[in-house]
Design an enzyme around this catalytic site. Structure first.
Site, PDB file in Angstrom:
ATOM      1  N   HIS A 130       0.839  -1.192   0.000  1.00  0.00           N
ATOM      2  CA  HIS A 130       0.000   0.000   0.000  1.00  0.00           C
ATOM      3  C   HIS A 130       0.874   1.241   0.000  1.00  0.00           C
ATOM      4  O   HIS A 130       1.977   1.255   0.559  1.00  0.00           O
ATOM      5  CB  HIS A 130      -0.877   0.042   1.263  1.00  0.00           C
ATOM      6  CG  HIS A 130      -1.971  -0.970   1.273  1.00  0.00           C
ATOM      7  ND1 HIS A 130      -3.168  -0.789   0.610  1.00  0.00           N
ATOM      8  CD2 HIS A 130      -2.059  -2.181   1.881  1.00  0.00           C
ATOM      9  CE1 HIS A 130      -3.950  -1.832   0.816  1.00  0.00           C
ATOM     10  NE2 HIS A 130      -3.302  -2.694   1.582  1.00  0.00           N
ATOM     11  N   THR A 181      13.354  -7.733   3.675  1.00  0.00           N
ATOM     12  CA  THR A 181      12.955  -6.478   3.039  1.00  0.00           C
ATOM     13  C   THR A 181      13.859  -6.110   1.876  1.00  0.00           C
ATOM     14  O   THR A 181      13.614  -5.096   1.219  1.00  0.00           O
ATOM     15  CB  THR A 181      12.972  -5.331   4.063  1.00  0.00           C
ATOM     16  OG1 THR A 181      14.308  -5.192   4.587  1.00  0.00           O
ATOM     17  CG2 THR A 181      12.004  -5.606   5.211  1.00  0.00           C
ATOM     18  N   ARG A 196      19.157  -9.694   7.996  1.00  0.00           N
ATOM     19  CA  ARG A 196      20.517  -9.336   7.609  1.00  0.00           C
ATOM     20  C   ARG A 196      21.343 -10.620   7.463  1.00  0.00           C
ATOM     21  O   ARG A 196      21.081 -11.607   8.159  1.00  0.00           O
ATOM     22  CB  ARG A 196      21.160  -8.435   8.652  1.00  0.00           C
ATOM     23  CG  ARG A 196      20.383  -7.145   8.905  1.00  0.00           C
ATOM     24  CD  ARG A 196      21.087  -6.257   9.911  1.00  0.00           C
ATOM     25  NE  ARG A 196      20.261  -5.108  10.279  1.00  0.00           N
ATOM     26  CZ  ARG A 196      20.117  -4.016   9.539  1.00  0.00           C
ATOM     27  NH1 ARG A 196      20.746  -3.946   8.364  1.00  0.00           N
ATOM     28  NH2 ARG A 196      19.362  -3.016   9.947  1.00  0.00           N
TER      29      ARG A 196
END
Length: 207
Positions: A130, A181, A196
């Site tokens: 979004h 991400t 990570r």
């Protein structure tokens, strides 16, 4: 064995939540399990644009949604456990395993998963996002979709999350509860939120 046999019903439940047992069934169980799966998969293909390869297993408690143009393609020997929610467009390779309560939402751009990849319980993969501008409600924001690519021989741990636009390279490992991400290189192990790199698979070739 009668169709209402409680032992068969319990065995079906076991397979639904532990579908890796399906290829190991003894002949006497395979005699009823293969027709059971064939009927389930034929019904899904009748109701949704879902395409099954050979020797697949899909739990009856799974939820598959594939409108025209948002097909779900399931490769040979792939297993989908109970309480998963899959919404196309999705392309699952061969020998993919999706454990119970995983959610795969293909958005507009879709999710592609390579052969031999394992997705553990409660993992979430979302190929859309979004907008976040402050001048409008979230529900009024435009929805974007870049798609997800999960490589070959990848292991996503339980409750791992992957956001839209990410590519996870072949042979990578995502730790339990990690939130991915950004792209993950091949053979890399990632963990944490945001995820990570914490190492490489033992014996992996040089980066």
């Amino acid at each position: 064995m009668p169709m209402d046999d409680p032992y068969r019903e319990q065995h079906q439940q076991r397979l639904a939540y532990m579908p890796w047992l399906y290829p190991r069934l003894k002949p006497r169980h395979r005699a009823w399990a293969e027709p059971w799966q064939r009927a389930l998969q034929e019904e899904w293909s009748r109701l949704e644009t879902v395409h099954f390869g050979a020797h697949c297993f899909v739990a009856p408690q799974a939820r598959l949604f594939a409108e025209p143009g948002r097909d779900i393609l399931i490769g040979d020997h792939t297993q989908i456990a109970a309480d998963c929610v899959l919404h196309g467009p999705l392309t699952l390779g061969a020998h993919v395993s999706i454990n119970h309560h995983a959610t795969l939402e293909g958005g507009a751009a879709g999710i592609v998963i390579g052969d031999h990849t394992r997705i553990a319980a409660y993992a979430t993969l979302y190929a859309f996002d979004h907008g976040l501008r402050a001048d409008a409600l979230v529900r009024q924001q435009p929805v974007t979709s870049r798609g997800l690519v999960i490589g070959r021989d990848v292991w996503l741990g339980a409750r791992a999350g992957v956001v839209d636009g990410v590519t996870i390279g072949d042979h990578a490992v995502v730790g339990m509860g990690a939130v991915v991400t950004r792209d993950v290189p091949p053979w890399t192990i990632v963990a944490g939120n945001p995820a990570r790199p914490i190492g490489r698979r033992p014996g992996a070739p040089e980066a």
